[in-house]
Design a protein around this motif. Structure first.
Motif, mmCIF file in Angstrom:
data_model
loop_
_atom_site.group_PDB
_atom_site.id
_atom_site.type_symbol
_atom_site.label_atom_id
_atom_site.label_comp_id
_atom_site.label_asym_id
_atom_site.label_seq_id
_atom_site.Cartn_x
_atom_site.Cartn_y
_atom_site.Cartn_z
ATOM 1 N N CYS A 88 14.714 27.764 -30.484
ATOM 2 C CA CYS A 88 15.246 26.597 -29.783
ATOM 3 C C CYS A 88 16.761 26.723 -29.706
ATOM 4 C CB CYS A 88 14.864 25.316 -30.520
ATOM 5 S SG CYS A 88 15.559 25.218 -32.176
ATOM 6 N N ASP A 89 17.361 25.986 -28.783
ATOM 7 C CA ASP A 89 18.825 26.096 -28.652
ATOM 8 C C ASP A 89 19.558 25.200 -29.644
ATOM 9 O OD1 ASP A 89 18.482 23.574 -27.561
ATOM 10 O OD2 ASP A 89 19.057 24.153 -25.523
ATOM 11 N N ASN A 90 18.878 24.191 -30.175
ATOM 12 C CA ASN A 90 19.454 23.253 -31.135
ATOM 13 C C ASN A 90 20.628 22.451 -30.563
ATOM 14 O OD1 ASN A 90 19.153 22.056 -33.661
ATOM 15 N ND2 ASN A 90 20.710 23.322 -34.621
ATOM 16 N N THR A 91 20.735 22.431 -29.236
ATOM 17 C CA THR A 91 21.840 21.682 -28.617
ATOM 18 C C THR A 91 21.377 20.749 -27.500
ATOM 19 O OG1 THR A 91 22.235 23.525 -27.099
ATOM 20 C CG2 THR A 91 23.608 23.442 -29.077
ATOM 21 N N CYS A 92 20.166 20.924 -26.984
ATOM 22 C CA CYS A 92 19.729 20.112 -25.841
ATOM 23 C C CYS A 92 19.464 18.672 -26.298
ATOM 24 C CB CYS A 92 18.470 20.709 -25.212
ATOM 25 S SG CYS A 92 16.979 20.456 -26.210
ATOM 26 N N ALA A 93 19.152 17.801 -25.360
ATOM 27 C CA ALA A 93 18.957 16.386 -25.684
ATOM 28 C C ALA A 93 17.812 16.191 -26.687
ATOM 29 C CB ALA A 93 18.677 15.602 -24.405
ATOM 30 N N ALA A 94 16.728 16.964 -26.548
ATOM 31 C CA ALA A 94 15.603 16.834 -27.483
ATOM 32 C C ALA A 94 15.997 17.335 -28.871
ATOM 33 C CB ALA A 94 14.389 17.609 -26.965
ATOM 34 N N CYS A 95 16.630 18.492 -28.922
ATOM 35 C CA CYS A 95 17.056 19.045 -30.222
ATOM 36 C C CYS A 95 18.024 18.104 -30.934
ATOM 37 C CB CYS A 95 17.701 20.415 -30.031
ATOM 38 S SG CYS A 95 16.522 21.738 -29.696
ATOM 39 N N ARG A 96 18.904 17.470 -30.168
ATOM 40 C CA ARG A 96 19.880 16.559 -30.794
ATOM 41 C C ARG A 96 19.198 15.363 -31.430
ATOM 42 N NH1 ARG A 96 22.898 17.464 -26.036
ATOM 43 N NH2 ARG A 96 22.656 15.293 -25.406
ATOM 44 N N ASN A 102 10.260 20.787 -29.539
ATOM 45 C CA ASN A 102 10.092 20.488 -28.120
ATOM 46 C C ASN A 102 11.392 20.709 -27.360
ATOM 47 O OD1 ASN A 102 8.274 18.368 -29.828
ATOM 48 N ND2 ASN A 102 7.178 19.201 -28.095
ATOM 49 N N CYS A 103 12.144 21.705 -27.822
ATOM 50 C CA CYS A 103 13.406 22.060 -27.172
ATOM 51 C C CYS A 103 13.206 22.215 -25.664
ATOM 52 C CB CYS A 103 13.922 23.377 -27.764
ATOM 53 S SG CYS A 103 15.394 24.007 -26.946
ATOM 54 N N LEU A 104 14.135 21.658 -24.906
ATOM 55 C CA LEU A 104 14.016 21.720 -23.447
ATOM 56 C C LEU A 104 14.208 23.143 -22.931
ATOM 57 C CD1 LEU A 104 16.031 18.487 -22.515
ATOM 58 C CD2 LEU A 104 13.565 18.729 -22.935
ATOM 59 N N ASN A 105 14.813 23.993 -23.762
ATOM 60 C CA ASN A 105 15.028 25.390 -23.363
ATOM 61 C C ASN A 105 14.249 26.347 -24.255
ATOM 62 O OD1 ASN A 105 17.030 24.803 -21.272
ATOM 63 N ND2 ASN A 105 18.252 24.055 -22.982
HETATM 64 ZN ZN LIG Z 1 16.838 22.298 -27.516
#
Ligand SMILES: [Zn+2]
Length: 339
Positions: A88-96, A102-105
């Motif tokens: 996961c990117d740990n920065t998208c709206a879901a990760c935040r 469920n990371c958007l990326n």
């Molecule tokens: Zn994410």
């Protein structure tokens, strides 16, 4: 390099695969120090989920970074790292929001039971240890890649906390880690459901106060007898079968909650949930959100989830690692590429 490839049910082979390389600037390539076989890998091994083509397999690992892409800033060559089963990117709206599963990326690995691995979204996915960990910590760090985070997710999803009675359905590695998680989160008492002596011992070592060996109505009655006749405040369902969910909905008290982390096969007993006012929550674990805290607990030796590994083999014996778990000769198999 060599890695595991599943060709068909019951047929996992150790074979040569292309060397992973940096493709995206956000990638890392790591040398795998340890990997393992997941209960969810067994769905394909047992022919319950399809295997349309030969596929590299495995999603749990820890290792040492060999190379990073130009955009990677939080890990560097030589770092010892662990990542969750879902990059996961740990920065998208879901990760935040902590919903890193469920990371958007979201990206995917291509078979972690291998000598080397490309990790997409390395900055978001990987967590490095401050120094090279002692060898006896490797199994517990590896457990954070999936089973310990998943057990933790079951407990968090069910709202486990101080004063709560907790019953755990499932005595696989995830169920056992769920016992450990519930104890860490302050549960007043944890009841493990298990019929197998080796697994009962691990559950007790993780802090289970009671073991219930019975199943079905007898198992539900045994849990009610331990919980003022009404059932547990929180039930952690760590199997995924319809039977397990029925067991969970029978074992939970009216108004209680169930944490679901077994990959679902079959329906949910929604009628039972409704009439008993049961809350349910769960899904794939938000590993990345839990990793920093759980890694700290492992490194300072507060928790030792690695004892769920009761078989260690060289990666070249991956076929036996699967067979032992399939035949329940092992709770969970750890494989080391350079053993
Ligand atoms: Zn994410």
């Amino acid at each position: 390099m060599y890695g595991a490839v599943i060709h068909a049910p019951g047929d996992v082979r150790y074979e040569e695969r292309p060397e992973p390389t940096i493709i995206e600037p956000t990638d890392a390539v790591i040398r795998v120090v340890a990997a393992c076989v997941c209960g969810s890998d067994l769905w394909r091994y047992r022919g319950i989920s399809p295997v349309p083509n030969p596929t590299p397999i495995g999603h749990e690992y820890c290792g040492v970074v060999e190379a990073v892409g130009d955009a990677v800033t939080t890990v560097k060559a030589g770092d010892f790292v662990v990542g969750g089963f879902n990059p996961c990117d740990n920065t998208c709206a879901a990760c935040r929001k902590g919903a890193t599963a469920n990371c958007l990326n979201a990206a995917q690995y291509e078979g972690c039971q291998a000598e080397k691995l490309r990790v997409p979204l390395a900055d978001g996915t990987l967590v490095a240890t401050p120094e090279m960990p002692a060898d006896d910590l490797i199994p517990s760090i590896l457990a954070l890649s999936d089973v310990m985070c998943t057990g933790w997710h079951a407990a968090v999803s069910a709202g486990v906390g101080p004063g709560k009675s907790v019953a755990v359905v499932g005595d696989g590695a995830v169920g056992l880690c769920a016992v450990l998680a519930a104890v860490q989160l302050g549960a007043q008492e944890v009841i493990a459901m298990s019929r197998h002596e080796a697994r009962q011992k691990v559950a007790t070592a993780f802090g289970a106060k009671h073991i219930v060996a019975e199943r079905g109505d007898e198992g539900i009655a045994a849990i009610q007898a331990l919980t003022d006749g009404i059932g547990a405040d929180c039930v952690l369902e760590c199997v995924g079968t319809e039977d397990a969910r029925l067991q969970a909905s029978g074992a939970v008290r009216v108004g209680g909650s169930i944490g679901l982390v077994g990959v679902p096969h079959g329906d949910l007993p929604v009628e039972q949930f409704f009439w008993k006012n049961i809350g349910t929550k769960g899904g794939p674990a938000n590993c990345r959100a839990y990793l920093p805290h759980l890694l700290e607990l492992v490194l300072n030796r507060t928790i030792n989830p690695g004892i769920v590994f009761d078989l260690e083999l060289p990666l070249s014996e991956i076929a036996e690692a699967y067979a032992a778990m399939d035949e329940r000769r092992a709770i969970k198999s750890l494989v080391r590429p350079n053993a």
